[in-house]
Write an enzyme that holds these catalytic residues in place. Structure first.
Site, PDB file in Angstrom:
ATOM      1  N   ASP A  19       0.817  -1.221   0.000  1.00 20.57           N
ATOM      2  CA  ASP A  19       0.000   0.000   0.000  1.00 20.57           C
ATOM      3  C   ASP A  19       0.850   1.270   0.000  1.00 20.57           C
ATOM      4  OD1 ASP A  19      -2.128  -1.819   0.314  1.00 20.57           O
ATOM      5  OD2 ASP A  19      -2.039  -1.644   2.496  1.00 20.57           O
ATOM      6  N   GLU A 179     -11.267   0.624  -3.475  1.00 25.66           N
ATOM      7  CA  GLU A 179     -10.582   1.121  -2.271  1.00 25.66           C
ATOM      8  C   GLU A 179      -9.293   1.843  -2.652  1.00 25.66           C
ATOM      9  OE1 GLU A 179     -10.074  -2.439  -0.015  1.00 25.66           O
ATOM     10  OE2 GLU A 179      -8.831  -3.398  -1.528  1.00 25.66           O
TER      11      GLU A 179
END
Length: 521
Positions: A19, A179
């Protein structure tokens, strides 16, 4: 046309660094990643050329910022975003099952960072956007699975207070798990970029464009980044962030996985880098099943004038003799360490661990200090002095995925009898794979990994190594979860446990050596 002349290696951050988010401040670039149950939280790196990264600290390095002492694995800190605006750095993230969404600030990215400033809305993966008119927006994921979408609202950046109600601005491409949203303003237009498909084989990055920060956003018809439809050594690409360098070139950092053998990776999700090419319709293209994101990349130029082939400097290679006043930034604790559970001062030149009541299969404050595994083929060794061991206590070296999957080789004492043992925990069930008696106070311990196996060794003289047992590598991979999806890769750690009580004896580790073996990933 200038031909590509510079070669660099992917991933630029190998091992469990998922991420990624990136920000530029002048000629300097800073990158952060998710940290989940590990402490300190949110490792932060610095670079001048986007390929050589040096860890300069952690954003969340004190309990007032982050308390994950009772957090299950793969909970904790999710998907942070890093932004730089008007001389200040901002990091916004989610403390899952904790305080929720919040941000912290710093004028120096190495710290100190502020205590958390809470924001009121959003599920996970919040991002900040600073518009030209001075307004500041939070864009965040909301909902689950196919109902996932992005919401947005304006905040007072000084307080975190919402200045508007949250509005749904983006529902993605119809796939599950929309997301990791990021909002950008480029060329006078607003771009909303998110991941879609879940962080596995269907993972992809998608993008939309509109004339205002609230849209409506036109969806680009294809993913701008994915390898979901091709055979390739890098899979699961997505969760990207964009940055423009000082040359006017655009780049993307994103997560990917290097699968081995029958489709797993003990390293977890890693950070990759690729150039962004803008097409004739002003859409940013990275790699839509073209296979251009590779382990070896060729580009025409990099920021900072780099002109040589090189791999990242962020590896935790070599030896740590524990002779400094603090641990290097590459070390991480499993959750917040309990007071008195570790020390570098008690026995100078050694790492001292005092076992807590929690063990490696428990959710609690385990005395565990580790480093991310960064190569598939590697070995880690240490020397343990445990002359003060008491009944029920143990200490050793462990390859850990989570409380349901870990392998360790250790010294333990029961009823006055001291043994060296190997324990294999797979899918929450443990097996004492081997055990030998010893009357020694000290022992050399080693874990070696390859594509298919972790092997555990011991030595009494540091010369002759004896393999005590081994376990399958796949069983430690994130792909082998049972009840709860695993978002982390393997961390190799030194640990101690009182197995139900705080230990009275203390384990002393003289050094820790990491070595890559036989090339490999």
């Amino acid at each position: 046309m200038t031909k590509p002349s510079i070669t660099y290696s992917n991933p630029v951050l190998p091992g469990f660094y998922p991420d990624p988010s990136i920000a530029r401040a002048g000629d300097d670039y800073y990158l952060i990643c998710s940290s989940f149950e590990y402490f300190p939280g949110v490792p932060i790196f610095h670079s001048r050329d986007l390929i050589h990264w040096e860890q300069i600290g952690h954003v969340l390095d004190r309990p007032s910022q982050l308390n994950v002492a009772d957090r299950k694995s793969s909970d904790g800190i999710y998907a942070p975003t890093l932004r730089y605006h008007d001389g200040t750095f901002y990091m916004i993230t989610t403390d899952v099952r904790g305080i929720g969404n919040f941000y912290v600030t710093a004028t120096n990215p190495a710290g100190p960072w502020s205590d958390p400033i809470l924001v009121p809305y959003g599920g996970i993966d919040p991002s900040l956007f600073f518009d030209d008119d001075g307004k500041v927006y939070v864009t965040a994921q909301q909902g689950a699975d196919y109902d996932s979408h992005a919401i947005q609202y304006e905040i007072d950046i000084a307080t975190g207070k919402a200045l508007s109600e949250p509005v749904v601005i983006w529902r993605g491409d119809g796939g599950p798990w929309t997301e990791g949203p990021h909002l950008y303003k480029i060329g006078g237009k607003y771009y909303i970029m998110t991941a879609s498909g879940g962080t596995a084989k269907e993972h992809r990055e998608i993008i939309g464009r509109g004339s205002s920060p609230y849209g409506p956003f036109e969806l680009y018809e294809h993913p701008i980044l994915t390898h979901r439809g091709i055979e390739h050594p890098i899979q699961y690409l997505g969760h990207a962030d964009l940055v423009e360098d000082g040359n006017g070139d655009w780049w993307a950092v994103f997560l990917g996985v290097r699968l081995v053998d029958s489709g797993y990776s003990v390293l977890g999700r890693e950070t990759f880098l690729a150039p962004v090419i803008w097409n004739e319709e002003d859409w940013p293209m990275i790699d839509n099943n073209e296979g251009t994101v590779n382990l070896e990349m060729r580009v025409t130029r990099l920021p900072g004038g780099s002109s040589t082939k090189a791999r990242t400097t962020a590896f935790s290679e070599g030896s740590d003799d524990f002779d400094k006043s603090g641990l290097s930034h590459s070390w991480t604790f499993l959750r917040n360490p309990a007071e008195g559970s570790w020390s570098l001062e008690e026995r100078p030149g050694w790492l001292t661990l005092r076992g807590q009541s929690a063990g490696l299969s428990d959710v609690g404050q385990v005395a565990f200090v580790g480093r991310r595994q960064q190569h598939v083929q590697a070995e880690w060794s240490t020397y343990l002095d445990y002359g003060s061991i008491m009944d029920g206590e143990e200490a050793g070296i462990c390859a850990r995925r989570d409380e349901d999957a870990h392998y360790e080789i250790f010294m333990k004492q029961e009823a006055g009898l001291r043994t060296i043992g190997v324990r294999l925990t797979v899918r929450g069930e443990w097996l004492m794979a081997a055990e030998v008696p010893t009357d020694s106070d000290g022992v050399y311990l080693k874990i070696r990994s390859d594509v298919t196996e972790y092997s555990m060794y011991y030595s009494l003289d540091g010369q002759e190594w004896i393999k005590l047992s081994g376990g399958p590598a796949r069983a430690l991979s994130p792909e082998d979860f049972v009840n709860k999806m695993c978002f982390t890769g393997i961390v190799i750690g030194l640990y101690a446990s009182g197995n139900g009580k705080t230990a009275s004896g203390k384990a002393h580790f003289d050094w820790f050596v990491t070595r890559q073996t036989r090339g490999g990933n």
